[in-house]
Design a protein around this motif. Structure first.
Motif, PDB file in Angstrom:
ATOM      1  N   PRO A   1       0.705  -0.837  -0.084  1.00  0.00           N
ATOM      2  CA  PRO A   1       0.038   0.208  -0.185  1.00  0.00           C
ATOM      3  C   PRO A   1       1.127   1.392  -0.005  1.00  0.00           C
ATOM      4  O   PRO A   1       1.801   1.539   0.440  1.00  0.00           O
ATOM      5  N   ASP A   2       0.425   2.038  -0.990  1.00  0.00           N
ATOM      6  CA  ASP A   2       1.338   3.346  -0.915  1.00  0.00           C
ATOM      7  C   ASP A   2       2.132   3.269  -1.403  1.00  0.00           C
ATOM      8  O   ASP A   2       3.405   3.766  -0.363  1.00  0.00           O
ATOM      9  N   ASN A   3       2.845   2.132  -2.184  1.00  0.00           N
ATOM     10  CA  ASN A   3       3.834   1.613  -2.555  1.00  0.00           C
ATOM     11  C   ASN A   3       4.856   1.244  -0.899  1.00  0.00           C
ATOM     12  O   ASN A   3       6.883   2.024  -1.948  1.00  0.00           O
ATOM     13  N   ARG A   4       4.741   1.324  -0.733  1.00  0.00           N
ATOM     14  CA  ARG A   4       5.307   0.972   0.548  1.00  0.00           C
ATOM     15  C   ARG A   4       4.428  -0.418   1.517  1.00  0.00           C
ATOM     16  O   ARG A   4       3.981  -1.113   1.841  1.00  0.00           O
ATOM     17  N   LEU A   5       5.981  -1.920   1.664  1.00  0.00           N
ATOM     18  CA  LEU A   5       5.815  -2.834   1.841  1.00  0.00           C
ATOM     19  C   LEU A   5       5.307  -2.804   2.999  1.00  0.00           C
ATOM     20  O   LEU A   5       5.761  -2.384   4.215  1.00  0.00           O
ATOM     21  N   LYS A   6       4.266  -4.075   3.322  1.00  0.00           N
ATOM     22  CA  LYS A   6       3.155  -3.634   4.858  1.00  0.00           C
ATOM     23  C   LYS A   6       2.795  -5.270   5.012  1.00  0.00           C
ATOM     24  O   LYS A   6       2.527  -6.398   4.286  1.00  0.00           O
ATOM     25  N   LEU A   7       2.876  -6.059   6.225  1.00  0.00           N
ATOM     26  CA  LEU A   7       3.171  -6.834   6.757  1.00  0.00           C
ATOM     27  C   LEU A   7       2.217  -7.777   8.012  1.00  0.00           C
ATOM     28  O   LEU A   7       2.078  -6.886   7.959  1.00  0.00           O
ATOM     29  N   ASP A   8       0.929  -8.006   7.205  1.00  0.00           N
ATOM     30  CA  ASP A   8       0.060  -7.832   8.069  1.00  0.00           C
ATOM     31  C   ASP A   8       0.040  -9.259   8.567  1.00  0.00           C
ATOM     32  O   ASP A   8       0.096 -10.642   7.373  1.00  0.00           O
ATOM     33  N   ALA A   9      -0.564  -9.978   9.405  1.00  0.00           N
ATOM     34  CA  ALA A   9      -0.336 -11.008   9.940  1.00  0.00           C
ATOM     35  C   ALA A   9      -1.158 -11.592  10.908  1.00  0.00           C
ATOM     36  O   ALA A   9      -1.668 -10.448  12.463  1.00  0.00           O
ATOM     37  N   ALA A  10      -2.068 -12.549  11.705  1.00  0.00           N
ATOM     38  CA  ALA A  10      -2.281 -12.951  12.867  1.00  0.00           C
ATOM     39  C   ALA A  10      -1.991 -14.880  13.338  1.00  0.00           C
ATOM     40  O   ALA A  10      -2.331 -15.314  11.698  1.00  0.00           O
ATOM     41  N   LEU A  11      -1.280 -14.519  14.052  1.00  0.00           N
ATOM     42  CA  LEU A  11      -0.788 -16.071  14.261  1.00  0.00           C
ATOM     43  C   LEU A  11      -1.418 -16.233  15.520  1.00  0.00           C
ATOM     44  O   LEU A  11      -1.515 -15.634  16.254  1.00  0.00           O
ATOM     45  N   ALA A  12      -1.408 -17.955  15.360  1.00  0.00           N
ATOM     46  CA  ALA A  12      -1.716 -18.559  16.862  1.00  0.00           C
ATOM     47  C   ALA A  12      -0.687 -19.852  17.050  1.00  0.00           C
ATOM     48  O   ALA A  12      -0.211 -20.411  15.980  1.00  0.00           O
ATOM     49  N   THR A  13       0.322 -19.209  18.214  1.00  0.00           N
ATOM     50  CA  THR A  13       0.430 -21.369  18.982  1.00  0.00           C
ATOM     51  C   THR A  13       0.154 -21.683  20.224  1.00  0.00           C
ATOM     52  O   THR A  13      -0.349 -20.664  21.243  1.00  0.00           O
ATOM     53  N   ASN A  14       0.159 -22.385  20.262  1.00  0.00           N
ATOM     54  CA  ASN A  14      -1.126 -23.909  21.329  1.00  0.00           C
ATOM     55  C   ASN A  14       0.129 -23.713  22.127  1.00  0.00           C
ATOM     56  O   ASN A  14      -0.197 -23.810  23.277  1.00  0.00           O
ATOM     57  N   THR A  15       1.035 -23.738  22.050  1.00  0.00           N
ATOM     58  CA  THR A  15       2.355 -24.182  23.110  1.00  0.00           C
ATOM     59  C   THR A  15       3.893 -23.945  22.222  1.00  0.00           C
ATOM     60  O   THR A  15       4.318 -24.411  21.556  1.00  0.00           O
ATOM     61  N   LEU A  16       4.460 -23.062  23.008  1.00  0.00           N
ATOM     62  CA  LEU A  16       5.808 -22.033  22.757  1.00  0.00           C
ATOM     63  C   LEU A  16       6.891 -22.734  23.992  1.00  0.00           C
ATOM     64  O   LEU A  16       6.573 -22.231  25.182  1.00  0.00           O
ATOM     65  N   ASP A  17       7.659 -23.170  23.274  1.00  0.00           N
ATOM     66  CA  ASP A  17       9.073 -23.270  24.515  1.00  0.00           C
ATOM     67  C   ASP A  17       9.385 -22.787  24.419  1.00  0.00           C
ATOM     68  O   ASP A  17      10.078 -21.949  23.566  1.00  0.00           O
ATOM     69  N   ILE A  18       9.592 -22.572  26.010  1.00  0.00           N
ATOM     70  CA  ILE A  18      10.598 -21.310  26.473  1.00  0.00           C
ATOM     71  C   ILE A  18      12.019 -20.831  25.631  1.00  0.00           C
ATOM     72  O   ILE A  18      12.428 -19.832  25.397  1.00  0.00           O
ATOM     73  N   ILE A  19      12.957 -21.985  24.623  1.00  0.00           N
ATOM     74  CA  ILE A  19      13.862 -21.904  24.378  1.00  0.00           C
ATOM     75  C   ILE A  19      13.561 -21.415  23.761  1.00  0.00           C
ATOM     76  O   ILE A  19      14.329 -20.489  22.263  1.00  0.00           O
ATOM     77  N   ASP A  20      12.625 -21.142  22.876  1.00  0.00           N
ATOM     78  CA  ASP A  20      11.958 -20.822  21.222  1.00  0.00           C
ATOM     79  C   ASP A  20      12.116 -19.804  21.038  1.00  0.00           C
ATOM     80  O   ASP A  20      12.083 -18.813  20.927  1.00  0.00           O
ATOM     81  N   ALA A  21      11.617 -18.656  22.663  1.00  0.00           N
ATOM     82  CA  ALA A  21      10.969 -17.103  22.842  1.00  0.00           C
ATOM     83  C   ALA A  21      12.256 -16.568  23.179  1.00  0.00           C
ATOM     84  O   ALA A  21      12.168 -15.142  23.042  1.00  0.00           O
TER      85      ALA A  21
END
Length: 708
Positions: free
Chosen positions: A329-349
């Motif tokens: 939009p307006d010739n500028r890169l735009k990233l939209d996202a809706a993400l969900a995680t059931n289990t996040l390992d603390i090391i991955d965070a």
């Protein structure tokens, strides 16, 4: 008369047709004009069709050069005509020069271009071709060093993204395409060729293969457009592409309605690698580092956007699902996202806040080993990368897997990036039975990145929160709430905290705690031994109120104050810690409210580093008191030696109002309303030597006389 009447009647009849003829003259003129125009069009069409428009060659070169603001030349044969209504274009030896800033001389060179272009869509600005033959061609797609111009936008210089024309069928032979983006340090060189038809069958495969470098790391790619025989009559094309490089593997496949028709077509998208951030480098988008990942989604280009739907996969030991959209939009890169995680390992965070994922993997998730003995991450914010795009991301996490830490669940994060201003607001999660909410602003618009964080912990059961530190729920009813407000410059967490200013406050409302834990911290040896003999270690000890607070200036946190009021004691603290070098230097002391034998009455030190704190129990003051006891016992009697460890119980109870309000040391009061003289900004009025201020000594003398 009759004759006159007949004459008049005849006269009327005679005049009628003349008037009718006059009214039909404009219509006849319009018909004549249209017929003339149609005749001229047919004549022009006939002339063009018979001559194939070869006489327009010099005119084409002149107007094309003027329009493109480049030199356009046709070395050989040239054709431009309508067949029957679509434009037929053929040029041998067509060349188009590059802008002066480009390294290559020509944007396009070809031995032969033969095409059939749809006329009506072209009128409305859409480039559609029923057929394209491109033989022995070279195409140079390059961005200028400042990213404001490119070679494929002809005419007035601009930085519009490259878009493929819509081509139904194509035959490409011996053609190479170069792509260069100095900002991404990306270079690609791809060759395209068609597998020839056998017998009377149409060409089956348009294959491409090439290589390049991204940020000085090599990659390769290959693929094909597999066109069955019915493609000649407008059939469908099976497409596949495979790319490898920078520890990333990409596979895209699907069925296209035309050689380059991808609008609205769902493609199978698969991506795997060692670090997702490296894959996003292709887009010029900065995302947090991750451990090894594997993702799959349906990819569709629609309305100028790339839409990744039904996204699912894993990174490290954590799962990920949702959708992502990449647009301009307006010739500028735009990233939209809706993400969900059931289990996040603390090391991955860990990589999300700046820990190196490769080091985490190499050390089995040990932060201190990965950081060379430090805890605070020092990976810098990629300011240049986040300046090239905007983002609106929502991410929810149901639970965090971390056995050694309090249970974290229901993370809800909203990220907004708008032209170098990054906000994490709101950021909320549950911590045991409490709730944490935070607002974080990272402003990269300033010369030095400036971060402002406001974090709040709602009342949380202390037994559950501190169970990993030896505190058990049974017998513990106390709660804890906290607030951390820090702001300062720095492009990494370590640098930001090392320059930060603000306040940290942990409040302990009224409740109970196991007496074993409290007595140990108070070093009340007499009471602890007595209760140990009576097996009453789990008897709850009442906390009236408590405050553990620090004022932070330039990354140095000073106790302001540490004050915990229990039923029998007042715990005081001084000293602080440093975010700059992660050093700890705290001293805690407990003053009894009642008479006690064998009380050490000396500060307990918490020293060392964040990664390896140490408890300094045998302090010089305790040694001095022990020596005094030995001296008294030697001079007088063994009973006299006990006097060195007697606590007469002169501690003043705290007024809980200022404590529960998180007030600074200067606002703290005793229960009778007098200002406290034993707490201060980083110090206590009672020094390590155990000497009190004159006012405190006066109170002690009065209390001593009152007891005896």
């Amino acid at each position: 008369m009759a004759d006159q009447a007949l004459y008049r009647t005849g006269s009327v009849e005679q005049h009628g047709p003349r008037e009718g003829g006059r009214t039909s003259t404009p219509f006849a003129s319009l018909i004549a004009v249209l017929a003339t125009l149609i005749g001229l069009v047919l004549l022009a069409w006939t002339i063009l069709f018979v001559t194939k428009g070869r006489f327009l060659k010099s005119t084409f070169e002149r107007y094309a050069s003027r329009s493109a603001e480049r030199e356009v030349r046709v070395a050989g044969d040239f054709k431009l005509y309508l067949n029957p209504i679509d434009i037929k274009f053929l040029a041998e030896g067509l060349t188009i020069t590059n802008p002066r800033w480009a390294k290559e001389r020509y944007f396009l060179k070809s031995k032969l271009i033969d095409s059939k272009i749809e006329t009506i869509p072209l009128i409305f600005g859409k480039r559609r071709a029923d057929w394209l033959m491109f033989v022995n061609g070279e195409l140079d797609l390059a961005w200028s060093p400042d990213g404001k111009q490119n070679t494929w936008t002809l005419g007035k210089p601009s930085g519009e993204p490259f878009e493929l024309p819509d081509i139904k069928r194509a035959l490409i032979q011996g053609t190479r395409i170069r792509y260069t983006d100095p900002r991404l340090r990306l270079f690609a060189n791809v060759g395209i060729d068609t597998v020839r038809a056998q017998d009377t069958r149409f060409a089956q495969d348009i294959r491409f293969a090439g290589n390049g470098t991204l940020r000085e790391r090599p990659f390769t790619l290959s693929g094909s457009l597999m066109s069955p025989n019915e493609t000649a009559s407008g059939g469908r094309n099976r497409f596949r592409m495979h790319a490898e490089g920078y520890q990333t593997v990409l596979d895209v496949s699907g069925t296209l309605p035309g050689a380059t028709r991808i609008e609205g077509v769902p493609l199978d998208f698969r991506l795997r690698g060692y670090n997702l951030a490296r894959a996003f480098d292709f887009l010029g988008v900065a995302v947090p580092d991750t451990r090894a990942y594997r993702l799959r989604s349906t990819l569709t280009r629609q309305e100028g956007e790339w839409r990744f739907r039904r996204l699912r996969g894993v990174f490290g030991e954590s799962d990920l699902a949702g959708w992502v959209t990449v647009g301009m939009p307006d010739n500028r890169l735009k990233l939209d996202a809706a993400l969900a995680t059931n289990t996040l390992d603390i090391i991955d965070a860990g990589p999300f806040i700046g820990y190196d994922p490769e080091r985490l993997d190499a050390t089995g998730g040990s932060v201190t080993r990965a950081q060379g003995g430090r805890i605070l991450p020092d990976a810098p914010l990629r300011v240049e990368a986040i300046s090239r795009f905007d983002a609106d991301v929502k991410w929810t996490v149901r639970r965090v897997r971390a056995d050694a830490l309090p249970a974290i669940s229901n993370i809800d994060l909203t990220l907004d990036l708008d032209r170098r201003l990054l906000k994490l607001s709101p950021l909320t999660f549950d911590l045991e039975r409490g709730h944490v909410s935070a607002d974080v602003s990272i402003n990269a618009r300033r010369a030095a990145v400036f971060t402002d964080m406001d974090l709040r912990l709602s009342p949380t059961p202390m037994g559950r929160l501190l169970k990993g530190f030896g505190v058990e729920e049974s017998g513990t009813t106390g709660t804890v709430k906290a607030r951390v407000n820090l702001a300062g410059p720095g492009d990494s967490i370590r640098e930001w905290l090392g320059n930060s200013n603000g306040r940290i406050a942990i409040i302990l409302p009224q409740g109970s705690l196991w007496s074993r834990n409290v007595q140990l911290s108070e070093l009340d040896i007499g009471t602890f031994v007595w209760k140990m003999w009576e097996k009453r270690l789990k008897e709850p000890v009442q906390i009236n109120c408590g405050l553990i607070a620090f004022t932070v200036r330039g990354g140095i946190a000073a106790a302001d104050p540490i004050l915990i009021d229990t039923k029998k004691n007042v715990i005081l603290g001084r000293g602080g810690f440093s975010f700059k070098n992660e050093a700890l230097d705290l001293r805690l002391r407990a003053d009894g409210k009642k008479f006690s034998l064998f009380s050490a009455q000396s500060p307990v030190g918490i020293v060392g580093q964040f990664a390896s704190p140490k408890l300094d129990v045998i302090s010089p003051q305790l040694v001095a008191r022990g020596a005094a006891g030995v001296g008294l016992a030697a001079v007088a009697s063994p009973l006299a030696g006990i006097l060195a460890f007697v606590d007469i119980g002169d501690a003043e109870s705290a007024a809980c109002g200022p404590v529960l309000a998180g007030a600074r040391a200067t606002a703290q009061r005793e229960k009778d309303g007098d200002p406290r003289d034993d707490v201060g900004r980083g110090t206590t009025a009672k020094s390590e030597s155990g000497k009190r201020s004159p006012e405190a000594k006066q109170k002690q003398r009065k209390k001593f006389l009152g007891i005896f």
